[in-house]
Design a protein around this motif. Structure first.
Motif, PDB file in Angstrom:
ATOM      1  N   HIS A 172       1.024  -3.574  12.889  1.00  0.00           N
ATOM      2  CA  HIS A 172       2.286  -2.849  12.766  1.00  0.00           C
ATOM      3  C   HIS A 172       3.370  -3.680  12.078  1.00  0.00           C
ATOM      4  O   HIS A 172       4.541  -3.325  12.118  1.00  0.00           O
ATOM      5  CB  HIS A 172       2.775  -2.375  14.139  1.00  0.00           C
ATOM      6  N   HIS A 173       2.980  -4.771  11.441  1.00  0.00           N
ATOM      7  CA  HIS A 173       3.944  -5.581  10.699  1.00  0.00           C
ATOM      8  C   HIS A 173       3.869  -5.212   9.219  1.00  0.00           C
ATOM      9  O   HIS A 173       2.858  -5.443   8.558  1.00  0.00           O
ATOM     10  CB  HIS A 173       3.654  -7.078  10.874  1.00  0.00           C
ATOM     11  N   VAL A 174       4.946  -4.616   8.721  1.00  0.00           N
ATOM     12  CA  VAL A 174       5.028  -4.210   7.312  1.00  0.00           C
ATOM     13  C   VAL A 174       5.634  -5.366   6.527  1.00  0.00           C
ATOM     14  O   VAL A 174       6.785  -5.751   6.773  1.00  0.00           O
ATOM     15  CB  VAL A 174       5.895  -2.943   7.137  1.00  0.00           C
ATOM     16  N   ASP A 175       4.871  -5.915   5.598  1.00  0.00           N
ATOM     17  CA  ASP A 175       5.355  -7.062   4.827  1.00  0.00           C
ATOM     18  C   ASP A 175       6.268  -6.583   3.694  1.00  0.00           C
ATOM     19  O   ASP A 175       5.978  -6.740   2.507  1.00  0.00           O
ATOM     20  CB  ASP A 175       4.180  -7.863   4.257  1.00  0.00           C
ATOM     21  N   HIS A 176       7.375  -5.967   4.108  1.00  0.00           N
ATOM     22  CA  HIS A 176       8.356  -5.465   3.141  1.00  0.00           C
ATOM     23  C   HIS A 176       9.636  -5.192   3.904  1.00  0.00           C
ATOM     24  O   HIS A 176       9.663  -5.293   5.139  1.00  0.00           O
ATOM     25  CB  HIS A 176       7.844  -4.186   2.469  1.00  0.00           C
ATOM     26  N   TYR A 177      10.708  -4.830   3.174  1.00  0.00           N
ATOM     27  CA  TYR A 177      11.953  -4.506   3.863  1.00  0.00           C
ATOM     28  C   TYR A 177      12.088  -2.999   4.096  1.00  0.00           C
ATOM     29  O   TYR A 177      13.052  -2.547   4.725  1.00  0.00           O
ATOM     30  CB  TYR A 177      13.168  -5.028   3.083  1.00  0.00           C
ATOM     31  N   LEU A 178      11.122  -2.209   3.587  1.00  0.00           N
ATOM     32  CA  LEU A 178      11.107  -0.783   3.844  1.00  0.00           C
ATOM     33  C   LEU A 178       9.659  -0.300   3.921  1.00  0.00           C
ATOM     34  O   LEU A 178       8.730  -1.020   3.563  1.00  0.00           O
ATOM     35  CB  LEU A 178      11.876  -0.005   2.773  1.00  0.00           C
ATOM     36  N   CYS A 179       9.473   0.931   4.389  1.00  0.00           N
ATOM     37  CA  CYS A 179       8.129   1.504   4.485  1.00  0.00           C
ATOM     38  C   CYS A 179       7.740   2.058   3.122  1.00  0.00           C
ATOM     39  O   CYS A 179       7.832   3.265   2.865  1.00  0.00           O
ATOM     40  CB  CYS A 179       8.104   2.591   5.555  1.00  0.00           C
ATOM     41  N   GLU A 180       7.319   1.157   2.264  1.00  0.00           N
ATOM     42  CA  GLU A 180       6.931   1.518   0.912  1.00  0.00           C
ATOM     43  C   GLU A 180       5.417   1.658   0.842  1.00  0.00           C
ATOM     44  O   GLU A 180       4.682   0.971   1.562  1.00  0.00           O
ATOM     45  CB  GLU A 180       7.416   0.439  -0.060  1.00  0.00           C
ATOM     46  N   MET A 181       4.933   2.540  -0.012  1.00  0.00           N
ATOM     47  CA  MET A 181       3.506   2.847  -0.056  1.00  0.00           C
ATOM     48  C   MET A 181       2.609   1.630  -0.296  1.00  0.00           C
ATOM     49  O   MET A 181       1.633   1.440   0.442  1.00  0.00           O
ATOM     50  CB  MET A 181       3.235   3.926  -1.112  1.00  0.00           C
ATOM     51  N   PRO A 182       2.851   0.781  -1.294  1.00  0.00           N
ATOM     52  CA  PRO A 182       1.959  -0.376  -1.478  1.00  0.00           C
ATOM     53  C   PRO A 182       1.871  -1.273  -0.247  1.00  0.00           C
ATOM     54  O   PRO A 182       0.788  -1.760   0.098  1.00  0.00           O
ATOM     55  CB  PRO A 182       2.595  -1.117  -2.664  1.00  0.00           C
ATOM     56  N   ALA A 183       3.007  -1.492   0.439  1.00  0.00           N
ATOM     57  CA  ALA A 183       2.998  -2.345   1.636  1.00  0.00           C
ATOM     58  C   ALA A 183       2.202  -1.698   2.767  1.00  0.00           C
ATOM     59  O   ALA A 183       1.479  -2.378   3.503  1.00  0.00           O
ATOM     60  CB  ALA A 183       4.434  -2.608   2.093  1.00  0.00           C
ATOM     61  N   LEU A 184       2.309  -0.381   2.933  1.00  0.00           N
ATOM     62  CA  LEU A 184       1.567   0.313   3.980  1.00  0.00           C
ATOM     63  C   LEU A 184       0.071   0.352   3.667  1.00  0.00           C
ATOM     64  O   LEU A 184      -0.760   0.272   4.577  1.00  0.00           O
ATOM     65  CB  LEU A 184       2.106   1.737   4.152  1.00  0.00           C
ATOM     66  N   ILE A 185      -0.276   0.466   2.391  1.00  0.00           N
ATOM     67  CA  ILE A 185      -1.694   0.438   2.001  1.00  0.00           C
ATOM     68  C   ILE A 185      -2.307  -0.926   2.310  1.00  0.00           C
ATOM     69  O   ILE A 185      -3.446  -1.027   2.784  1.00  0.00           O
ATOM     70  CB  ILE A 185      -1.847   0.783   0.500  1.00  0.00           C
ATOM     71  N   ARG A 186      -1.546  -2.001   2.087  1.00  0.00           N
ATOM     72  CA  ARG A 186      -2.061  -3.348   2.360  1.00  0.00           C
ATOM     73  C   ARG A 186      -2.326  -3.573   3.846  1.00  0.00           C
ATOM     74  O   ARG A 186      -3.096  -4.454   4.217  1.00  0.00           O
ATOM     75  CB  ARG A 186      -1.078  -4.406   1.836  1.00  0.00           C
ATOM     76  N   MET A 187      -1.676  -2.801   4.732  1.00  0.00           N
ATOM     77  CA  MET A 187      -1.863  -2.947   6.176  1.00  0.00           C
ATOM     78  C   MET A 187      -3.170  -2.343   6.658  1.00  0.00           C
ATOM     79  O   MET A 187      -3.615  -2.633   7.772  1.00  0.00           O
ATOM     80  CB  MET A 187      -0.709  -2.268   6.926  1.00  0.00           C
ATOM     81  N   ALA A 188      -3.775  -1.483   5.852  1.00  0.00           N
ATOM     82  CA  ALA A 188      -4.961  -0.741   6.302  1.00  0.00           C
ATOM     83  C   ALA A 188      -6.133  -1.684   6.553  1.00  0.00           C
ATOM     84  O   ALA A 188      -6.306  -2.694   5.872  1.00  0.00           O
ATOM     85  CB  ALA A 188      -5.341   0.303   5.264  1.00  0.00           C
ATOM     86  N   CYS A 189      -6.945  -1.314   7.547  1.00  0.00           N
ATOM     87  CA  CYS A 189      -8.125  -2.126   7.864  1.00  0.00           C
ATOM     88  C   CYS A 189      -9.400  -1.430   7.395  1.00  0.00           C
ATOM     89  O   CYS A 189     -10.485  -1.658   7.949  1.00  0.00           O
ATOM     90  CB  CYS A 189      -8.186  -2.410   9.361  1.00  0.00           C
ATOM     91  N   VAL A 190      -9.273  -0.556   6.412  1.00  0.00           N
ATOM     92  CA  VAL A 190     -10.428   0.121   5.809  1.00  0.00           C
ATOM     93  C   VAL A 190     -10.359  -0.066   4.298  1.00  0.00           C
ATOM     94  O   VAL A 190      -9.355  -0.551   3.756  1.00  0.00           O
ATOM     95  CB  VAL A 190     -10.433   1.631   6.148  1.00  0.00           C
ATOM     96  N   ASN A 191     -11.419   0.332   3.617  1.00  0.00           N
ATOM     97  CA  ASN A 191     -11.453   0.268   2.156  1.00  0.00           C
ATOM     98  C   ASN A 191     -10.424   1.237   1.578  1.00  0.00           C
ATOM     99  O   ASN A 191     -10.467   2.447   1.832  1.00  0.00           O
ATOM    100  CB  ASN A 191     -12.861   0.631   1.663  1.00  0.00           C
TER     101      ASN A 191
END
Length: 314
Positions: A172-191
């Protein structure tokens, strides 16, 4: 699909610039000033374009929508960023994160298409000046703006749920200052290759297609301007078109870098600062670009200020 931290009752932590704590106070001051200037600048453009009868033309109708977009775009994420920079709390609710993502994608898509619409407006004004008011009728202007809004919102409706529903295995840690799509995609634990491919295809449609249209329009505009015999007409065309082209370059330069490689994590800090530029600096510069290079807007501002002064004396 969701872990415990990915439910609608969970919260995300926006890491933002927490790796550089010495920068947070500096960024807070800079971003606060930039945000306030953005609000003032774009609100001024909207008021002047609506209140001055001389600016009731298609060009300023579209510019009003661009300023409204910039106001909404920055407000969708900058207040949250200022809150996170000012104190230790870096969290955002799931619904807040979803709203940020939806607005960021939707408004960004609308702006891509609106800039293409503005390029078409300049093409008609320069290449078909005698038929300009007939072609750019109020009905067509409204229709073009509605198409931009519908397509931008549809793009966001397609991509936001897909991005939010990616399994994150309780990350649940977003490596960004907002909920941006590339940052949320990087959080995924699937392909994420399939969704990255989908993002790339939609980016081509929403980002590169309007950009190609803009470049083609300006190739015709440049050719028409070079054929003008009047130096005054040439200067006026270059001024109005130059303002729009400057805005296009600022906007597209950042968005192409960010969204044409959504899962790339090689330079996340660079991505944050580029997004910040795209999110606050570009909306801040847009009113300055259009007012400093445009005699009509400066004249309208003078008339508005003089009218307010005379009303105050009465």
């Amino acid at each position: 699909m969701f872990g415990t931290n990915d439910s609608s009752h969970g919260r995300f932590t926006l890491l933002g610039f927490s790796e550089h704590p010495h920068l947070e106070r500096i960024l807070f001051g800079i971003i606060l000033v930039a945000y306030l200037l953005t609000l003032v600048g774009n609100t001024t453009i909207i008021l002047v374009s609506r209140l001055d009868p001389h600016l009731h033309t298609p060009m300023y109708y579209f510019l009003t929508h661009l300023s409204f977009l910039d106001l909404t775009f920055t407000t969708s994420s900058i207040p949250q960023l200022l809150y996170n920079l000012h104190g230790p709390d870096k969290t955002i609710s799931f619904m807040g994160c979803a709203l940020q993502l939806f607005l960021f994608l939707g408004l960004g898509g609308v702006e891509c298409l609106l800039l293409a619409v503005m390029a078409y407006d300049r093409f008609v004004a320069v290449c078909k000046p005698l038929h300009y008011m007939v072609i750019m009728s109020p009905r067509l202007c409204l229709g073009l703006v509605l198409v931009a809004w519908v397509c931008g919102v549809a793009n966001s409706l397609a991509m936001s749920p897909v991005t939010l529903l990616l399994p994150r295995c309780e990350h649940h840690h977003v490596d960004h200052y907002l909920c941006e799509m590339p940052a949320l995609i990087r959080m995924a634990c699937v392909n994420t290759v399939p969704i990255e491919g989908t993002v790339f295809v939609l980016a081509v449609v929403i980002v590169l297609s309007p950009l190609a249209f803009i470049l083609v329009s300006y190739s015709y505009i440049v050719r028409a301007v070079l054929q003008m015999r009047s130096a005054l007409g040439m200067k006026k065309a270059f001024n109005t078109c130059g303002s729009h082209l400057t805005v296009v370059l600022l906007f597209y330069g950042n968005i192409i870098y960010i969204y044409m490689q959504p899962g790339n994590s090689s330079s996340q800090d660079q991505g944050k600062f580029l997004t910040l530029f795209y999110n606050i600096v570009t909306p801040l510069l847009n009113p300055l670009i259009y007012t400093l290079r445009n005699k009509e807007v400066k004249g309208a501002l003078r008339r508005l200020l003089l009218g307010m002064r005379e009303a105050g004396k009465e």
